[in-house]
Design a protein around this motif. Structure first.
Motif, PDB file in Angstrom:
ATOM      1  N   HIS A 167      60.584  77.053  58.521  1.00  0.00           N
ATOM      2  CA  HIS A 167      60.352  78.323  57.828  1.00  0.00           C
ATOM      3  C   HIS A 167      58.886  78.701  57.989  1.00  0.00           C
ATOM      4  O   HIS A 167      58.092  77.907  58.500  1.00  0.00           O
ATOM      5  N   ARG A 193      65.889  75.908  63.500  1.00  0.00           N
ATOM      6  CA  ARG A 193      66.759  75.023  62.702  1.00  0.00           C
ATOM      7  C   ARG A 193      67.855  74.434  63.558  1.00  0.00           C
ATOM      8  O   ARG A 193      68.459  75.120  64.385  1.00  0.00           O
ATOM      9  N   GLU A 209      56.848  85.823  55.978  1.00  0.00           N
ATOM     10  CA  GLU A 209      56.472  85.226  54.706  1.00  0.00           C
ATOM     11  C   GLU A 209      55.484  86.163  54.024  1.00  0.00           C
ATOM     12  O   GLU A 209      54.736  86.869  54.709  1.00  0.00           O
TER      13      GLU A 209
HETATM   14  N1  DAH Z   1      61.142  79.422  53.041  1.00  0.00           N
HETATM   15  C1  DAH Z   1      62.395  79.884  52.467  1.00  0.00           C
HETATM   16  C2  DAH Z   1      63.515  79.673  53.470  1.00  0.00           C
HETATM   17  O1  DAH Z   1      63.267  79.583  54.616  1.00  0.00           O
HETATM   18  C3  DAH Z   1      62.314  81.311  52.104  1.00  0.00           C
HETATM   19  C4  DAH Z   1      61.413  81.559  50.950  1.00  0.00           C
HETATM   20  C5  DAH Z   1      61.883  81.517  49.664  1.00  0.00           C
HETATM   21  C6  DAH Z   1      60.066  81.821  51.154  1.00  0.00           C
HETATM   22  C7  DAH Z   1      61.077  81.745  48.568  1.00  0.00           C
HETATM   23  C8  DAH Z   1      59.231  82.037  50.053  1.00  0.00           C
HETATM   24  C9  DAH Z   1      59.765  81.998  48.749  1.00  0.00           C
HETATM   25  O2  DAH Z   1      57.929  82.291  50.191  1.00  0.00           O
HETATM   26  O3  DAH Z   1      58.927  82.249  47.719  1.00  0.00           O
HETATM   27  O4  DAH Z   1      64.650  79.617  53.074  1.00  0.00           O
END
Ligand code: DAH
Length: 329
Positions: A167, A193, A209
């Motif tokens: 991510h 992934r 992000e």
């Molecule tokens: N990193 C998470 C994912 O890949 C997505 C995510 C969720 C990013 C909540 C964030 C957050 O910054 O606050 O599923």
């Protein structure tokens, strides 16, 4: 006599190599092959050759004649062919050739659009590497080594400590480690992934992000920002909802859904992003005082977002490079 024949052959070959037009070809013909040309002259002098030499000299002469005539014919044909070709080639009534101009991939267009909206909302753009440490990708984000949340994401490990980021959240860690708050940035990029490939998931996709850290950041601001984004991106009348969720790096956490209504089919809610208030443990891990600072974060999938906006049913088509699909955008 034999010498003379050889010399004539040599000078013919040399002259032939200089021929570059019909005119010079005609000159060559007159010089060697006409009735009074050099070859005929040699035949003429055959009568002066002694009886016993005649067969040999005669044979050489015949060879010379065949050689010069056939080379001449060959050259003539080449010239005629070229001339015919160039005549039929220039057809001034033909339409011009269209050279297709490339265009931006639909994912790049979507990313550009997302970036522009957030830039308009006061966010800068920050990027991190695709090869990431386990620490940045998991540990600093509050995933303990044996935290079950690691199972949420099937990881491509490169070594025990390094991986292809699953991510874009580790870029938050990098940004907060490198710069002091207040911070407000989006972080776009590729993520990977190790999942079974299907219409819904691919081994590679893109995320954006978002992070805002300051002394007085609220959940209401997070919501307001995301709603402002959704209205600009999907349209003013977009239907959305927030649901409580869980992520190790945010507390509280939520997910945003957008109503998806395909033509003539039943509509449904689709999850478009995860978000929440940055967990105080994450702030601690990057050396920011959680007593003084608060933050919000969010992360959205670009493919998801593009598919929703443009009604694309299969994620794989975004990576196929099929011109029939790509030229529609
Ligand atoms: N990193 C998470 C994912 O890949 C997505 C995510 C969720 C990013 C909540 C964030 C957050 O910054 O606050 O599923």
């Amino acid at each position: 006599m034999i010498n003379k024949i050889d010399e004539t052959r040599k000078s013919f070959d040399e002259d032939l190599s200089k021929v570059d037009s019909f005119a010079s070809l005609e000159e060559l013909r007159i010089k060697y092959l006409s009735r009074k040309g050099l070859v005929s002259q040699l035949f003429e002098s055959l009568k002066d050759v002694s009886k016993e030499d005649k067969p040999k000299v005669g044979q050489s002469l015949n060879q010379l004649k065949i050689h010069t005539q056939s080379k001449f014919d060959e050259m003539k044909e080449t010239f005629e062919n070229n001339e015919n070709k160039s005549e039929s080639f220039v057809d001034l009534s033909l339409p011009g050739r269209i050279r297709p101009i490339g265009s931006k991939h639909i994912l790049t267009q979507t990313l550009d659009e997302i970036k522009n909206i957030f830039k308009g909302l006061g966010f800068s753009v920050y990027e991190g590497p695709e090869l990431e440490s386990d620490y940045n990708n998991f540990e600093a984000l509050n995933f303990a080594p044996d935290h079950p949340a690691r199972d949420m994401q099937d990881t491509f490990f490169v070594t025990e400590d390094f991986l292809l980021r699953t991510h874009t959240s580790p870029v938050q860690v990098r940004l907060m480690t490198e710069k002091k708050p207040p911070l407000r940035a989006i972080m776009p990029g590729k993520v990977f992934r190790n999942e079974a490939i299907s219409a819904k998931s691919y081994c590679l996709f893109h995320q954006v992000e978002g992070l805002y850290v300051d002394t007085d950041v609220t959940f209401a601001e997070l919501k307001g920002t995301l709603v402002a984004f959704a209205k600009q991106f999907y349209g003013q009348d977009v239907q959305y909802r927030f649901r409580a969720s869980f992520f190790p790096f945010t507390e509280p956490s939520a997910e945003m859904d957008v109503w998806w209504q395909p033509k003539g089919k039943e509509g449904r809610w689709l999850e478009v992003l995860g978000c929440g208030m940055v967990d105080p443990n994450v702030l601690k891990n990057v050396g920011i005082d959680p007593e003084k600072y608060v933050g919000y974060a969010f992360g959205m999938g670009v493919e998801r977002t593009a598919m929703l906006k443009y009604g694309i049913g299969d994620i794989r088509i975004l990576f196929d490079n099929d011109k029939r699909f790509l030229t529609q955008f």
